[in-house]
Scaffold this motif. Sequence first.
Motif, PDB file in Angstrom:
ATOM      1  N   LEU A   1     -30.450 -38.235 -20.732  1.00 52.62           N
ATOM      2  CA  LEU A   1     -30.908 -39.296 -21.603  1.00 52.62           C
ATOM      3  C   LEU A   1     -30.040 -39.497 -22.846  1.00 52.62           C
ATOM      4  O   LEU A   1     -29.850 -40.611 -23.290  1.00 52.62           O
ATOM      5  CB  LEU A   1     -32.355 -39.034 -22.040  1.00 52.62           C
ATOM      6  N   GLY A   2     -29.550 -38.430 -23.435  1.00 46.42           N
ATOM      7  CA  GLY A   2     -28.617 -38.576 -24.561  1.00 46.42           C
ATOM      8  C   GLY A   2     -29.214 -39.041 -25.865  1.00 46.42           C
ATOM      9  O   GLY A   2     -28.504 -39.278 -26.820  1.00 46.42           O
ATOM     10  N   ASP A   3     -30.539 -39.138 -25.947  1.00 45.90           N
ATOM     11  CA  ASP A   3     -31.156 -39.516 -27.226  1.00 45.90           C
ATOM     12  C   ASP A   3     -32.281 -38.517 -27.524  1.00 45.90           C
ATOM     13  O   ASP A   3     -33.164 -38.311 -26.689  1.00 45.90           O
ATOM     14  CB  ASP A   3     -31.748 -40.928 -27.139  1.00 45.90           C
ATOM     15  N   PRO A   4     -32.250 -37.914 -28.703  1.00 46.83           N
ATOM     16  CA  PRO A   4     -33.236 -36.844 -28.988  1.00 46.83           C
ATOM     17  C   PRO A   4     -34.679 -37.276 -28.799  1.00 46.83           C
ATOM     18  O   PRO A   4     -35.476 -36.570 -28.180  1.00 46.83           O
ATOM     19  CB  PRO A   4     -32.950 -36.494 -30.453  1.00 46.83           C
ATOM     20  N   GLY A   5     -35.033 -38.443 -29.351  1.00 50.93           N
ATOM     21  CA  GLY A   5     -36.421 -38.917 -29.236  1.00 50.93           C
ATOM     22  C   GLY A   5     -36.833 -39.057 -27.790  1.00 50.93           C
ATOM     23  O   GLY A   5     -37.914 -38.624 -27.373  1.00 50.93           O
ATOM     24  N   LYS A   6     -35.938 -39.666 -27.005  1.00 52.30           N
ATOM     25  CA  LYS A   6     -36.247 -39.895 -25.587  1.00 52.30           C
ATOM     26  C   LYS A   6     -36.351 -38.572 -24.831  1.00 52.30           C
ATOM     27  O   LYS A   6     -37.216 -38.391 -23.968  1.00 52.30           O
ATOM     28  CB  LYS A   6     -35.140 -40.761 -24.932  1.00 52.30           C
ATOM     29  N   ILE A   7     -35.414 -37.678 -25.191  1.00 46.35           N
ATOM     30  CA  ILE A   7     -35.422 -36.375 -24.503  1.00 46.35           C
ATOM     31  C   ILE A   7     -36.789 -35.708 -24.686  1.00 46.35           C
ATOM     32  O   ILE A   7     -37.449 -35.298 -23.740  1.00 46.35           O
ATOM     33  CB  ILE A   7     -34.320 -35.448 -25.062  1.00 46.35           C
ATOM     34  N   LEU A   8     -37.208 -35.642 -25.971  1.00 44.34           N
ATOM     35  CA  LEU A   8     -38.467 -34.949 -26.266  1.00 44.34           C
ATOM     36  C   LEU A   8     -39.645 -35.667 -25.619  1.00 44.34           C
ATOM     37  O   LEU A   8     -40.563 -35.027 -25.091  1.00 44.34           O
ATOM     38  CB  LEU A   8     -38.677 -34.845 -27.788  1.00 44.34           C
ATOM     39  N   PHE A   9     -39.629 -37.002 -25.641  1.00 43.97           N
ATOM     40  CA  PHE A   9     -40.704 -37.786 -25.041  1.00 43.97           C
ATOM     41  C   PHE A   9     -40.858 -37.454 -23.556  1.00 43.97           C
ATOM     42  O   PHE A   9     -41.961 -37.179 -23.071  1.00 43.97           O
ATOM     43  CB  PHE A   9     -40.420 -39.283 -25.235  1.00 43.97           C
ATOM     44  N   HIS A  10     -39.704 -37.462 -22.861  1.00 44.33           N
ATOM     45  CA  HIS A  10     -39.769 -37.188 -21.425  1.00 44.33           C
ATOM     46  C   HIS A  10     -40.166 -35.745 -21.105  1.00 44.33           C
ATOM     47  O   HIS A  10     -40.988 -35.495 -20.227  1.00 44.33           O
ATOM     48  CB  HIS A  10     -38.409 -37.522 -20.765  1.00 44.33           C
TER      49      HIS A  10
END
Lengths: 112, 644
Positions: free
Chosen positions: B486-495
């Motif tokens: 994903l390469g984006d911290p927010g998205k990583i944590l969300f998923h």
Amino acid sequence: MTIETIKQTSALVVAVSGRMDAVTAPEYEKKINELLDSGEVSYVVDFGQLEYISSAGLRALLSTTRRIRDKQGCILLANIVGNVKEVFEMSGFGSIFTVHATVDQALKMLPG
Amino acid sequence: MKGNRSIAVRLIFVITLWSTLIFIAALGYNYYHSRAVLEGELESNARNLALSLANRVETELVSVSRVVEEMSVSLETGNYRDKRQLNNLLSQTLASNPNILGCTAAFEPYAFSRSSYGFASYFYREKGSIAYKELQQTYSNLPYFFWDWYQIPRELGHEEWSEPYFDEGGANQLLTTCSVPFYEKRDGKRRFRGIVTADITLNSLMELISSVRILRTGYAALFSRQGMVLAHPLKNAVMNETFFSLAESRHDTGLRAIGRQMISGKSGFVNCTNFLGEKSWLYYAPIRSTGWSLAVVFPEAELMENVWNLTVVMAFIGFSGIVLLSLTVFLIARSITRPLTTLAATSRTIADGNFDLELPQVKIFDEVGVLTSSFQSMITSLKEYIRNLTETTAAKERIQSELKLAKDIQASLLPRIFPPFPERPEFDIFALMHPAKEVGGDFYDFFFIDDNHLCFLVADVADKGVPAALYMMVAKTLLKSEGQRLGDPGKILFHVNNILAEDNESSMFATVFCGILDTATGEVRFSNAGHNPPMLIRSGEVSFMGSTPGMVLGPIKNAPFATGSIILHPGDSLLLYTDGVTEAIDRQGGFFGENSLLTFVRQVPFSDSRAMVLTVREELLRFSLGVEQSDDITLLCVIYRGLP
């Protein structure tokens, strides 16, 4: 950690004082489970005298809350201050739980 | 063995002592009581014996005195003035009474005939036939009127027995004479006319008395009215000594007092030393007609001999009983103490760790039997317990070794080679993770998403130990795979949160700080899932990096995670840590705290990320000296150097 319970008309007030960490959290879990087994479903947890809560404490809180909700019960937290408040804010637990400023306020929210 | 002896000895001592005391008391009482009873019986026996003997003597004497009295009556009523008539009476009386040796009728002067001054007709036995003598002729030098046998009854006016005497005929016969006065009526007056007598031998009576044997040395004795010895085992004393002369020769005033009682016609029972020098019981009784005194003597030694013999036999039986009792007590005590000794020895062996012992068979379920049986079950339980303990220990050791292995595996999962990217001078990164237990829930990670983007993260799984470690594995794997995708911290944590929240039965959760550094620009985009805010060190200034913390990973699905951004200038550094750092505990139970960390980092100069991490770690060790590490400690430092 010491746990004191006071029976109110709408809920059981559980006052937790001291430290709630990896060593003491199982005590809290055990106590709540016993109360649940004895048929108590409405809780107001008073954290006014709680000095410290670790991640293990949070986990115990989370797991007991899950059990209470499984039994169609409800749990309200009250009087979260100081360090504990910081931990709640930092970990986002404040958004999982309904937190009230005082025990009385929490009790008012519950149906008599 | 000491205990064994002491119980047995104590029992024997106490029981023997008490039974001996009781027995001696009983024996003593019995002895004295028997003695008293015996004395009582003795008195009655002595009295009976003395009275019966006295009675026999009395009977003999009375039979004679009757004859004499009859003669006197005949002489008074028959008036006998004729010599032939008188001699006829006397000779017939003598002939018909074989116990009478001789009889006399002696008259007052001129009382028989006016022609003769004195007249005394005497018939006596001699060599089997009856002889005759006229005493007025025989006693010519001392007329018969002056003899005691005549004078005393004449004066007294009643029947009188003479003191015993030896006959002068030389037959050595002990004789006594019964004299009875007879009277005539003349001119209306009763006038003394004469004395009629009968002599009897006392030999048969003395033989009778001498033949009395009481026990072995007891005897009977007879004393005359004046105390003369008539019959006594001391043959020499007979007719030679009196009671008083014997008493005198023995200097025994007590005996003299007794003698006085005896001759005054009393009877009594006394304890004294007899003339043979023996302690004796003496019963004396009077013979009324003659005023004699008869005594029966019971030697005390012989009497008490029976009591003594009985006592000795009883003592023998009693002491044999006590010996038997002691033996029995000893056997019982030993039967108790022997199993106890065995048990004691067994318990020593057990204490040495040997449980395969045979206890003595329980035959009797007494206290010792119960003890043995309890002991047996104790051994069985101990054996079981030790076996369980051995198994548990083995299991624990297995778990320990597995944990050791798990620790190695966990450690190997974290990047451990520093510097990890030596070909990249734009940044400097160093990290460490020290679990509180063998395995922990903390972890860090860093990896390139692409050539210019370094993803670094620090996470803390709730709680510690194996459950946390397992969860950590999952979280770490997910974070790396999702991070690279994903390469984006927010998205990583969300998923990752959504995946973890799925079926999160155990209510586990993890806090994560995840940042992505653009190595070209120094921009760090980051997202925080409930984790401690990292520290930003910029040109000597240290501050907490303001970030809005999101929800921890795990509890609820679809929790939002914001991505923040900060630009690092060359030389700026970020210090990521877990709460094991700020919540390290010192001896007083106090936390290290965020402010201490802030102050410490501000004060300590450092040149690279390794120095910073290790210095902080050392400070923590110093802070919590001697206190067991309570939580996993993770530190990660990234310094941006900028493009060269």
